[in-house]
Motif scaffolding. Structure first.
Motif, PDB file in Angstrom:
ATOM      1  N   SER A 112      10.612  14.730   5.482  1.00 30.03           N
ATOM      2  CA  SER A 112      10.626  13.342   6.175  1.00 30.03           C
ATOM      3  C   SER A 112      10.717  12.177   5.268  1.00 30.03           C
ATOM      4  O   SER A 112      10.442  12.214   4.213  1.00 30.03           O
ATOM      5  N   VAL A 113      11.406  11.118   5.597  1.00 31.25           N
ATOM      6  CA  VAL A 113      11.618   9.951   5.031  1.00 31.25           C
ATOM      7  C   VAL A 113      11.275   8.650   5.913  1.00 31.25           C
ATOM      8  O   VAL A 113      11.548   8.785   6.997  1.00 31.25           O
ATOM      9  N   SER A 114      11.008   7.574   5.251  1.00 30.48           N
ATOM     10  CA  SER A 114      10.745   6.336   5.959  1.00 30.48           C
ATOM     11  C   SER A 114      11.243   5.250   5.282  1.00 30.48           C
ATOM     12  O   SER A 114      10.980   5.420   4.054  1.00 30.48           O
ATOM     13  N   LEU A 115      11.467   4.150   5.670  1.00 25.70           N
ATOM     14  CA  LEU A 115      11.935   2.914   4.910  1.00 25.70           C
ATOM     15  C   LEU A 115      10.638   2.400   4.199  1.00 25.70           C
ATOM     16  O   LEU A 115       9.740   2.050   4.855  1.00 25.70           O
ATOM     17  N   THR A 116      10.994   1.792   3.015  1.00 21.60           N
ATOM     18  CA  THR A 116      10.070   0.849   2.465  1.00 21.60           C
ATOM     19  C   THR A 116      10.345  -0.607   3.268  1.00 21.60           C
ATOM     20  O   THR A 116      11.066  -0.760   3.924  1.00 21.60           O
ATOM     21  N   ALA A 117       9.413  -1.403   2.880  1.00 20.49           N
ATOM     22  CA  ALA A 117       9.578  -2.940   3.349  1.00 20.49           C
ATOM     23  C   ALA A 117      10.780  -3.315   3.002  1.00 20.49           C
ATOM     24  O   ALA A 117      11.377  -4.097   3.677  1.00 20.49           O
ATOM     25  N   GLN A 118      11.075  -3.208   1.688  1.00 21.80           N
ATOM     26  CA  GLN A 118      12.371  -3.644   0.918  1.00 21.80           C
ATOM     27  C   GLN A 118      13.577  -2.982   1.661  1.00 21.80           C
ATOM     28  O   GLN A 118      14.602  -3.473   1.840  1.00 21.80           O
ATOM     29  N   GLY A 119      13.393  -1.713   2.021  1.00 21.02           N
ATOM     30  CA  GLY A 119      14.543  -0.965   2.582  1.00 21.02           C
ATOM     31  C   GLY A 119      14.464  -1.270   3.733  1.00 21.02           C
ATOM     32  O   GLY A 119      15.886  -1.539   4.278  1.00 21.02           O
TER      33      GLY A 119
END
Length: 295
Positions: free
Chosen positions: A64-71
């Motif tokens: 699984s992947v999740s966005l970083t704050a910058q992403g």
């Protein structure tokens, strides 16, 4: 007068498209399917984009992947830019509008699709949808339809089926009907109520789930279309047994209310169907991808 933005070298378009697809689908595998490329190609494009930008866009944990704050911040700009580019191509005539014929039953069209259509139009202004609302199964080979939404077990000959919506089945009525029948406290009290009938959701399996050894009702209004059944329930004509996906709006608005806590898990579901054995046109693949993300 607005100051011009500083000139910044733009990253490759295919990297931005891969980034948006991974964010939308929450993973590299589904993004690869949506873009019709390999998962390793998606990973390479994301790695190249992150290197060019000098920031991490995703946090990877297992599969699984999740966005970083910058992403997350960057995603809004990417989506806006891609949408603007697609719209510009249509306006300039650089992308001829493509037509897709979509077929689906009336209840799903009015109670599920129409609330979501704007999202597809914003994402794909270059695609025109011709929507045929019918309970009849149209012929894919003759060109009557490109994509269909059907309720069943997903085993139609000559068609590929992708599950879209699983459904639960439970009784509903209008607040006015419930207030006029305050004795409706338990499922057994339905013996005194007006039961609305339709072939898609039979009452007997729900009776069994509620612990009632009752036969299928033979009295009460019977409707050929689920959409009419739902309308009748909203107009306080009786109690309807409904599919959960078709009454989300009415339950949220309070025009229908659930009765009791008993619900039946349906063995059938709504499916996206396309002709089997054929590589879908890009615009058809785009619609299927959007439908899957909306389910």
């Amino acid at each position: 007068m607005r100051s011009p933005l500083p000139l910044v070298r733009l990253p490759p378009l295919n990297g931005l498209e891969a980034f948006e697809a991974v964010a939308r689908h929450g993973g590299f595998s589904k993004a690869a399917d949506a873009l019709s490329i390999t998962q390793s190609a998606v990973s390479h494009r994301i790695a190249q984009l992150e290197w060019l930008l000098g920031v991490r866009l995703f946090v990877r944990v297992g599969h699984s992947v999740s966005l970083t704050a910058q992403g997350s911040e960057f995603l809004a700009h990417v989506r806006s830019g891609l949408d603007s580019l697609r719209s510009g191509l249509v306006v300039l005539g650089g992308a001829q509008a493509q037509v897709i014929r979509l077929s689906l039953p009336p209840a799903l069209a009015s109670n599920w699709l129409v609330q979501r259509l704007g999202g597809f139009q914003r994402r794909h202004p270059e695609i025109n949808l011709e929507i045929n609302v019918t309970s009849r199964f149209l012929d894919f080979r003759s060109g009557e339809v490109d994509v269909g939404l059907r309720f069943g077990r997903g085993d139609w000959p000559g068609l590929d089926a992708i599950e879209l919506l699983r459904v639960r089945i439970f009784p509903v009525c209008s607040p006015a009907y419930r207030n006029a029948h305050p004795w409706l406290k338990t499922p057994a009290d339905l013996a005194r109520a007006t039961l609305l009938r339709q072939a898609v959701a039979k009452w007997k399996p729900w009776f069994t789930a509620a612990g009632l050894d009752w036969p299928e009702p033979r009295s009460g209004p019977s409707f050929s279309e689920v959409a009419l059944l739902i309308d009748a329930a909203e107009y306080a004509q009786g109690i309807a047994l409904v599919l959960s996906a078709l009454v989300e709006r009415q339950l949220a608005a309070g025009t229908l209310v659930r009765l009791f806590d008993v619900e039946q898990e349906s063995e059938r579901a709504y499916y996206i169907v396309t002709a089997a054995g054929e590589a879908p046109r890009p615009e058809v693949a785009a619609l299927v991808d959007w439908l899957r993300s909306s389910g």
